[in-house]
Design an enzyme around this catalytic site. Structure first.
Site, PDB file in Angstrom:
ATOM      1  N   GLY A 185      42.870  38.662  35.695  1.00 27.60           N
ATOM      2  CA  GLY A 185      44.093  37.890  35.668  1.00 27.60           C
ATOM      3  C   GLY A 185      45.165  38.481  36.571  1.00 27.60           C
ATOM      4  N   ASN A 186      46.088  37.614  36.979  1.00 25.99           N
ATOM      5  CA  ASN A 186      47.232  38.013  37.808  1.00 25.99           C
ATOM      6  C   ASN A 186      46.804  38.610  39.153  1.00 25.99           C
ATOM      7  OD1 ASN A 186      49.056  37.297  35.683  1.00 25.99           O
ATOM      8  ND2 ASN A 186      48.550  39.243  34.682  1.00 25.99           N
ATOM      9  N   ARG A 187      45.638  38.251  39.597  1.00 25.45           N
ATOM     10  CA  ARG A 187      45.087  38.705  40.890  1.00 25.45           C
ATOM     11  C   ARG A 187      44.915  40.222  40.946  1.00 25.45           C
ATOM     12  NH1 ARG A 187      46.440  38.738  45.347  1.00 25.45           N
ATOM     13  NH2 ARG A 187      44.545  38.066  46.390  1.00 25.45           N
ATOM     14  N   LEU A 188      44.810  40.874  39.798  1.00 29.26           N
ATOM     15  CA  LEU A 188      44.613  42.326  39.767  1.00 29.26           C
ATOM     16  C   LEU A 188      43.114  42.627  39.707  1.00 29.26           C
ATOM     17  CD1 LEU A 188      47.514  43.332  37.358  1.00 29.26           C
ATOM     18  CD2 LEU A 188      47.502  43.242  39.864  1.00 29.26           C
ATOM     19  N   PRO A 208      43.455  44.373  45.724  1.00 34.20           N
ATOM     20  CA  PRO A 208      43.029  42.972  45.705  1.00 34.20           C
ATOM     21  C   PRO A 208      43.929  42.109  46.591  1.00 34.20           C
ATOM     22  CG  PRO A 208      44.222  43.457  43.716  1.00 34.20           C
ATOM     23  CD  PRO A 208      44.100  44.750  44.456  1.00 34.20           C
TER      24      PRO A 208
END
Length: 208
Positions: A185-188, A208
């Protein structure tokens, strides 16, 4: 169009020391349970000597500590490009698992013995198809392709040995880098990349 990935953390401590062992772990996980259709499907990207790229989806047929093997007509576009420029990229897009594996390396033809051995395992119709299709060349119609196939089917009926085409065979991609990508999630996302160094591998984490 946006999706929040929900996955467990993927840490350096989770990795096998060898990237092909790590690939085998992930491949077994995605292949079990029928979550993915054709988990061995991969995008193969090649380029001409002057850098013009092309990509297509093919099926991984073998992998071991030597690398990744797929089969094709050597006169196809990818076959011609690999003959002129051995650098290649492979991408395994395992989206339902929020995973990707990205390989960069060099490709070489496998031995004729290996090619013939694999060709013998193919279904009869696929063996005929390898002869019928002059891959990547222009053809006038589908009817022409079917006619070629039917002529071959009459020459080599079911149960009769079909010789492996001389211009058809395997490539083995020897990896120089292999990245394991786990979505979060959250591009992490977790991105752990193996780099070949001398006789071993070094692992680095990418943002990322």
């Amino acid at each position: 169009m946006r999706e929040q990935y929900r996955s467990e953390d993927f840490l350096e401590s989770d990795l096998s020391p060898d990237p092909m062992d790590q690939f085998a772990r992930w491949f077994r996980q995605v292949a079990v349970g029928g979550v993915l259709h054709e988990p061995n499907a991969m995008v193969v990207s090649t380029a001409t000597p002057d850098g013009r790229p092309s990509s297509r989806t093919v099926l991984l047929k073998q992998y071991d500590d030597r690398g990744f093997v797929f089969f094709t007509n050597y006169g196809s576009r990818k076959g011609r490009e690999l003959a002129a420029n051995r650098h290649v990229s492979l991408l395994f897009p395992w989206h339902p698992m929020a995973r990707q594996v990205i390989v960069s390396g060099t490709a070489s033809r496998i031995s004729r013995e290996e090619t013939v051995g694999y060709f013998r395992t193919r279904p009869h119709g696929s063996q005929l198809g390898a002869w019928a299709s002059d891959q990547s060349t222009v053809i006038g119609s589908r009817e022409e392709l079917i006619e070629r196939y039917e002529e071959l089917a009459a020459r080599y009926p079911e149960g009769e040995k079909v010789p492996a085409p001389p211009d058809w065979g395997g490539f083995r991609v020897v990896p120089e880098t292999i990245e394991f990508w786990q979505g979060h999630g959250n591009r992490l996302h977790d991105r752990l990349r193996y780099l070949r160094e001398d006789e071993g591998w070094r692992v680095e984490r990418l943002c990322p």
